[in-house]
Design a protein around this motif. Structure first.
Motif, mmCIF file in Angstrom:
data_model
loop_
_atom_site.group_PDB
_atom_site.id
_atom_site.type_symbol
_atom_site.label_atom_id
_atom_site.label_comp_id
_atom_site.label_asym_id
_atom_site.label_seq_id
_atom_site.Cartn_x
_atom_site.Cartn_y
_atom_site.Cartn_z
ATOM 1 N N MET A 71 0.855 -1.172 0.000
ATOM 2 C CA MET A 71 0.000 0.000 0.000
ATOM 3 C C MET A 71 0.903 1.238 0.000
ATOM 4 S SD MET A 71 -3.299 -0.541 0.181
ATOM 5 C CE MET A 71 -4.459 -1.875 0.530
ATOM 6 N N LEU A 72 0.709 2.109 -0.964
ATOM 7 C CA LEU A 72 1.470 3.369 -0.948
ATOM 8 C C LEU A 72 0.694 4.415 -0.167
ATOM 9 C CD1 LEU A 72 2.788 3.614 -4.612
ATOM 10 C CD2 LEU A 72 3.882 2.607 -2.618
ATOM 11 N N TRP A 73 -0.559 4.599 -0.593
ATOM 12 C CA TRP A 73 -1.467 5.525 0.088
ATOM 13 C C TRP A 73 -2.733 4.717 0.304
ATOM 14 C CZ3 TRP A 73 0.449 6.468 -4.896
ATOM 15 C CH2 TRP A 73 1.544 7.315 -4.961
ATOM 16 N N GLU A 74 -2.792 3.963 1.375
ATOM 17 C CA GLU A 74 -3.914 3.064 1.595
ATOM 18 C C GLU A 74 -5.224 3.837 1.467
ATOM 19 O OE1 GLU A 74 -3.230 0.589 4.960
ATOM 20 O OE2 GLU A 74 -5.297 -0.119 5.002
#
Ligand code: ZN
Lengths: 383, 341
Positions: free
Chosen positions: A196-199
């Motif tokens: 996840m980068l930006w969940e």
């Protein structure tokens, strides 16, 4: 449609890559423009005016590139203008070019859009952190992730829908020789294994950073050469980003823009009457969100269309047969590529990712904080 | 045809052409091999150094073909020789290694640019190496040649090396007719750095100054549009919906509701750690959210609808320059039941 008839008679694309180290910015835009001219069987001399689009100048640090690129695009002695509407700019650029034909000002207009992201870093350029800011904004992914989360809450969509789009678009990209991300064997497990980068946005649910350019030759009816894609409707809309009550999941400007294009093109049921759509989906969850915003599904139902496979290349309404923004993202050109791919489909020239018998296609772009929209409908038959 | 380099010529930039001496580690086992030492005798170590070095160095008579090659190198040109079947060997040989036939007497100028076919990176150069800094030994096919030449490429970083890399020779100023007349090859210029710097002097403007002066006093200042009745935060001078001037100020509480949020796993200089939560927070009584950090709670326990309150930094830590949001560290859960969205 308002104004004189307008057609796309030439399409040119560069290969989209992480780094096009082999060409300058001028060389990059010329590559696309020369291919569009060749497709239209025209030369630089046949062009009346040039419209150039790209995203913020801070991406390459070339201020006002339209001035530097005028000669490179054969604009000496001709009008040239530059368009900028953030991520939707590629679409807006095509529409400004089309308006010059529809308004009877010119007969042949060259439209070019590009980005050479490898010359710097778009996240840096979008995160300048000016002083005195009252709100903390965190890059494009950080900005859009909360809207996706809100869509998931409202619609009750299961968590794997974004994964399905990420897989579908990258599989389509394997059929597009220009596509940047080519991931043989991509499947849900691979997408779900990425962080996840930006969940709730995972790494493989995110668009790449690409270098690339796209070009179109637009013509008036009397100047048509080759195989035309007829412009059936065009519209742009924007909305105030700080308006109270603004719906960031289902933006009013997007709905209004689509309604305007459908009205011009005589579309009343987009799901049935449109054969293929190239829609700006930079994060996979934007497919179900835009399915609803563009009227292909009722509110809260977009994810069901995705899940059913309707938007796959062999579905009844393929979305992003080219692989879309998730597979190639030279930001300034990304919108124009949608418009160009729509034209290729109705011209029957989309190669391996051709949708059989496509007669009407939608091209779509959005930008900024989902506050700028540009769309067109193109068709095989003269309106 | 990358595999067609003459084996001897390709193996060493010194060896086959003109031995620069000293690069061959062991010409016959006489130097390095201490063999024959009886095991288990710790007292006497009979090893002594014994150097065989022909005074002044051996000579190598070049013959006509390699002699022409070295003579041209001295003049900063690179030539190859043409074989009977028309290929150009670089470095040249007196014979075609594929057929054993004599080469033709025809020399062809090649390069000076060429293309890297493959390479090995030398991360820790030895004293005998051509460069004192890390470099690549590379097979380079010069333009116009049909075979590859081994030479050093001064690429700076192994990541700069790739098959297809275009390189050019860097010539020594003093040349003697030796393969080392080319100090090394260097990549072609494909990129320059163009520093761009724009420097601004910014003022926050009337509205934001008014708002930030409020933050400096511990107050969150919003405003209410007289036309549509919407309450905006931060304070502003006009309504983005109606376009009319706003005159009514309204102080807002520092409590609100998380409407939605992202869990950021990429670091940001303004966040204390990763992951961090950036949330849309609708302050009580406001009609537009602000985006702020949520803290004092594990990221995965943040919920849509969660009630939060601003966590103000201790008074003594407040920024000396008052026009900043830094007095508010983040928003933290109040513990109240979640709000309906
Ligand atoms: Zn108002």
């Amino acid at each position: 449609m308002s104004g004189n008839r307008c057609a796309v008679i030439g399409v040119g694309q560069t290969e989209y890559r992480t780094k096009r180290r082999d060409v300058s910015i001028a060389g990059l835009v010329r590559e696309a423009a020369a291919r569009a001219l060749a497709d239209a069987e025209l030369t630089w001399r046949d062009i009346d005016a040039v419209v150039l689009g790209k995203a913020p100048d801070l991406f390459e640090g070339v201020m006002m590139p339209e001035a530097y690129l005028a000669d490179a695009l054969g604009a000496a002695g001709k009008p040239i203008m530059r368009v900028h509407t953030a991520g939707s700019v590629g679409g807006s650029t095509a529409l400004v070019g089309a308006s010059l034909i529809q308004g009877g000002v010119h007969d042949r207009v060259l439209v070019v859009a590009f980005e050479k992201q490898s010359e710097s870093n778009a996240t840096w350029a979008l995160s300048t952190h000016p002083p005195f800011n009252a709100s903390l904004v965190v890059g494009a992914g950080g900005y859009f992730a909360p809207h996706i989360r809100e869509y998931m809450r409202r619609s009750g969509a299961p968590g794997h829908i974004g994964t399905l789009v990420a897989v579908k678009d990258r599989r389509n990209a394997l059929k597009n020789p220009y596509a940047h991300l080519r991931i043989p064997g991509i499947d849900r497990a691979m997408v779900e294994s990425t962080p996840m980068l930006w969940e709730p946005i995972r790494y493989l649910e995110t668009c790449p950073s690409s270098d690339g350019a796209c070009a179109l030759v637009l013509a008036s009816e009397k100047a048509v050469t080759g195989t035309p894609a007829w412009v059936l409707g065009t519209a742009m809309r924007s909305e105030p980003i700080f308006r109270a009550g603004r719906d960031t999941v289902d933006p009013r400007a997007g709905r209004d823009c689509a309604a305007d294009v459908y009205r011009q093109a005589g579309i009343t049921d987009p799901r049935r009457e449109i054969d293929v759509a190239e829609v700006y989906v930079p994060f996979s969850w934007y497919e179900p969100m835009w399915l609803e915003n563009l009227g292909f599904a009722a509110e809260g139902e977009g994810w069901k269309l995705t899940e059913s496979g309707a938007t796959a290349l062999d579905g009844d309404i393929p979305w992003n047969a080219s692989g879309g923004v998730l597979s190639s993202n030279p930001i300034g050109a990304s919108g124009l590529i949608r418009f160009a791919e729509a034209a290729l489909q109705v011209r029957g020239m989309a190669g391996e990712h051709q949708v059989d018998g496509a007669r009407r296609a939608l091209g779509h772009a959005y930008g900024g904080g989902a506050q700028f929209f540009a769309m067109w409908m193109v068709g095989r038959d003269r309106p | 045809m990358p595999s067609e380099a003459p084996p001897g010529a390709a193996a060493s930039p010194g060896g086959a052409v003109a031995d620069p001496g000293g690069t061959v580690a062991d010409p016959g086992g006489t130097v390095a091999d201490p063999g024959g030492v009886p095991a288990g005798d710790p007292v006497v170590d009979p090893v002594v150094d014994h150097v065989l070095e022909f005074p002044g160095g051996y000579t190598r008579t070049t013959g006509p073909v390699i002699g022409r090659f070295l003579t041209e190198l001295r003049d900063a040109r690179i030539v190859g020789v043409r074989t009977a079947d028309g290929r150009v060997l670089v470095p040249p040989l007196e014979y075609d290694p594929a057929t054993g036939e004599d080469v033709t007497g025809e020399f062809a100028e090649v390069g000076p640019a060429g293309t890297v076919q493959s390479w090995a990176w030398v991360g820790a150069p030895r004293p005998e190496h051509p460069l004192a800094r890390p470099f690549a030994w590379a097979l380079i096919r010069l333009d116009g040649a049909d075979t590859a030449l081994v030479h050093a490429v001064d690429a700076g970083d192994a990541r700069a090396m790739r098959p297809g890399l275009r390189v050019r020779p860097r010539w020594r100023a003093e040349r003697t007719g030796h393969i080392t007349d080319i100090e090394s090859f260097v990549p072609e210029v494909t990129k320059i750095v163009s520093p761009v710097r724009a420097e601004y002097r910014l003022r926050p403007g009337r509205a934001l100054t008014r708002f930030l002066e409020g933050v400096a006093r511990g107050v969150l200042l919003g405003c209410r549009c007289g036309s549509c009745g919407k309450v905006y935060m931060p304070y502003r001078l006009s309504c983005p919906e109606c376009g009319v001037a706003i005159t009514e100020e309204r102080e807002l509480p520092d409590t609100g509701t998380v409407t939605t949020f992202a869990i950021n796993n990429l670091p940001d200089p303004r966040a204390p750690e990763v992951p961090f939560v950036s949330a849309y927070i609708l302050l009580d009584g406001a009609d537009v959210p602000l985006i702020a950090l949520v803290g004092d709670v594990p990221a995965h326990e943040v919920r849509q609808g969660m009630r939060v309150r601003a966590v103000w930094a201790p008074r003594q830590e407040w920024a000396p320059s008052p026009l900043s949001m830094s007095n508010i560290k983040w928003f933290a859960p109040t513990g109240e039941p979640d709000a309906e969205l």
